[in-house]
Write an enzyme that holds these catalytic residues in place. Structure first.
Site, short mmCIF file in Angstrom:
data_model
loop_
_atom_site.label_atom_id
_atom_site.label_comp_id
_atom_site.label_asym_id
_atom_site.label_seq_id
_atom_site.Cartn_x
_atom_site.Cartn_y
_atom_site.Cartn_z
N SER A 166 -5.51 9.43 1.63
CA SER A 166 -4.78 9.46 2.89
C SER A 166 -4.31 8.06 3.29
O SER A 166 -3.53 7.44 2.56
CB SER A 166 -5.65 10.11 3.97
OG SER A 166 -4.90 10.45 5.11
N ASP A 364 -0.85 20.29 0.73
CA ASP A 364 -0.93 19.32 1.82
C ASP A 364 0.45 19.08 2.41
O ASP A 364 1.43 18.87 1.69
CB ASP A 364 -1.49 18.00 1.28
CG ASP A 364 -1.63 16.93 2.34
OD1 ASP A 364 -1.81 17.30 3.53
OD2 ASP A 364 -1.59 15.73 2.00
N CYS A 367 0.58 14.41 3.79
CA CYS A 367 0.98 13.44 2.77
C CYS A 367 1.40 14.24 1.55
O CYS A 367 0.75 14.22 0.51
CB CYS A 367 -0.15 12.47 2.43
SG CYS A 367 -0.64 11.36 3.78
N HIS A 422 -4.98 18.44 1.26
CA HIS A 422 -5.15 17.00 1.47
C HIS A 422 -6.45 16.49 0.87
O HIS A 422 -6.51 15.37 0.36
CB HIS A 422 -5.11 16.72 2.97
CG HIS A 422 -5.00 15.28 3.35
ND1 HIS A 422 -3.86 14.56 3.15
CD2 HIS A 422 -5.89 14.43 3.93
CE1 HIS A 422 -4.04 13.32 3.59
NE2 HIS A 422 -5.26 13.22 4.07
#
Length: 448
Positions: A166, A364, A367, A422
């Protein structure tokens, strides 16, 4: 100056002693404690577990969680560490009377000695003066490495890999670039072999324009929300460009740059993220609803375990643990760090012979794989043409299961993880461990 810094550290009541670790079923040696950095004004907490294989020769990995301000101990228990914690009773005299610690067969210490660090100062159990940009993070991490290897010298000779998730798409390239810089100058020894960025925010200016296409491809935005995202994007892109390109050559230009960076964060977040978040979708896994905002997952058992008095005593800590510290996040927002690109650091690393793995769970949003694919394809480095021409290959685990796809050339690998969001090691633990093993052994490079 050193005396002054020591006085500041004393005034902050920072813990100074190496701690230990609470009992658990893991047979591999593990230890926890603090390493002082920045002349003692900060104390960074770590917990590491030796490899279940051969710790004398297996590589050494440091894991950095994102946020900014999230504790890597959250990842250790919820993603890729040796323990899974579950609560079975509300009353008892010790943590053992209330919690089960079960071994995670897919822990990354199956392949390496792994350290989970709470950084920047303020995250998790770490204390001290705040960071608000990547120069500070990189400097603190260098101090940490030098202090850790001084305390545990046997790990310094091992192959070193730096992984993160992240917002660590900022941390990891910046820290690794500083390691290359300072080891080249002969200021210390770190046997850096590679980095791994999982679902990272590395080049916001390239990644943000792909929020709308990704959302539309997954059918998670309606017409009005899509219209908002499309309308705000040009302003988002212009402000992000200003944030990246303006040079802080004097106070006036520095102020203009800071303003552009702050406004880029505000407009890009409200324009490209809020419309999806407001729909109730889990932005970390678009196949699910957000059950428990803001992280959308229930980590309450981890939180309560790490705040048990006997656990804290064993770890040598005296701070209420939380998964993420919003104050640290705000420091980086108002420090102007959020919307800066660290793609140039990735190029520097590749030029220096440091291999790079960029992996992304396909589900996700925050991102997403489209944005990460785009910045790896537009990266300016000598291997760019070869990377863009490289064949997209199916990734099979050691058991022959299809786990995703990858593209690799000249040290850079982009990998898309099937059925993951994610938090790749949380969603696909078996595949994630296979990925780490293949990356360390250069499988993706050799089978491009």
């Amino acid at each position: 100056a050193v005396t002054t810094m020591a006085n500041i550290a004393l005034a902050l009541s920072l813990p100074l002693a190496l701690a230990g670790a609470p009992p658990g079923p893991e047979k591999a040696f593990n230890d926890a404690g603090y390493i002082p950095v920045a002349l003692g004004t900060k104390q960074l907490f770590y917990w590491f577990f030796e490899s279940r294989g051969d710790p004398a020769t297996d590589p050494f990995i440091i894991w950095m969680s994102g946020g900014p301000g999230c504790s890597s101990q959250l990842a250790m228990f919820a993603e890729n560490g040796p323990y899974k914690v579950s609560k079975f009773a509300d009353n008892g005299t010790s943590s053992a009377d209330k919690y089960n610690l079960d071994l995670n067969e897919f822990s990354w210490n199956e392949r390496a000695t792994v350290l989970w660090i709470d950084q920047p100062a303020g995250a998790g159990f770490s204390y001290g003066l705040p960071d608000f940009n990547e120069d500070m993070v990189a400097n603190d991490m260098w101090d940490f490495l030098m202090g850790f290897f001084e305390k545990y010298p046997k790990y310094q000779k091992l192959d070193f890999h730096l992984f993160g998730e992240s917002y660590a798409g900022h941390y990891v390239p910046a820290t690794a670039a500083r390691i290359v810089e300072l080891t080249t100058l002969g200021l210390g020894t770190v046997n850096l072999k590679s980095i791994g960025i999982g679902n990272g925010l590395t080049a916001p200016g390239v990644q943000f324009p792909f929020y709308l296409p990704y959302a539309q491809s997954r059918g998670i935005v309606d017409g009005p929300r899509a219209a908002i995202m499309a309308a705000v994007l040009p302003l988002c892109e212009a402000l992000t460009a200003g944030c990246e390109l303006l040079k802080p050559s004097d106070l006036t230009n520095a102020t203009i740059k800071w303003t552009a960076c702050l406004n880029a964060y505000v407009f890009c977040s409200f324009g490209e993220l809020i419309p999806v978040q407001a729909s109730g979708i889990n932005m970390y896994d678009v196949t699910k609803k957000c059950e428990k905002p803001p992280l959308c997952y229930d980590f309450s058992e981890i939180t309560s375990y790490l705040n048990e008095p006997d656990v804290q005593k064993a770890l040598g800590v005296s701070k209420t643990w939380s998964d993420c510290n919003r104050l640290v996040d705000l420091e980086f927002i108002y420090g102007g760090d959020w919307m800066l690109s660290y793609a140039d650091d990735v190029a520097l690393l590749l030029d220096a012979g440091v291999r790079v793995l960029v992996y992304v769970g396909e589900n996700d949003f925050i991102c997403n794989w489209m944005g990460n694919d785009a910045w790896t394809r537009t990266l300016l480095w000598p291997g760019s043409i070869a990377f863009n021409l490289a064949e997209n290959k199916t990734w099979l685990t050691s058991d022959g299961e299809e786990a995703g796809s990858y593209r690799s050339a000249q040290g850079l690998t982009f990998l898309k993880v099937k059925g993951a969001g994610h938090l790749v090691p949380h969603d696909q633990p078996k595949a994630a461990l296979d990925m780490v093993g293949k990356h360390i052994s250069k499988y993706f490079d050799k089978n491009a």
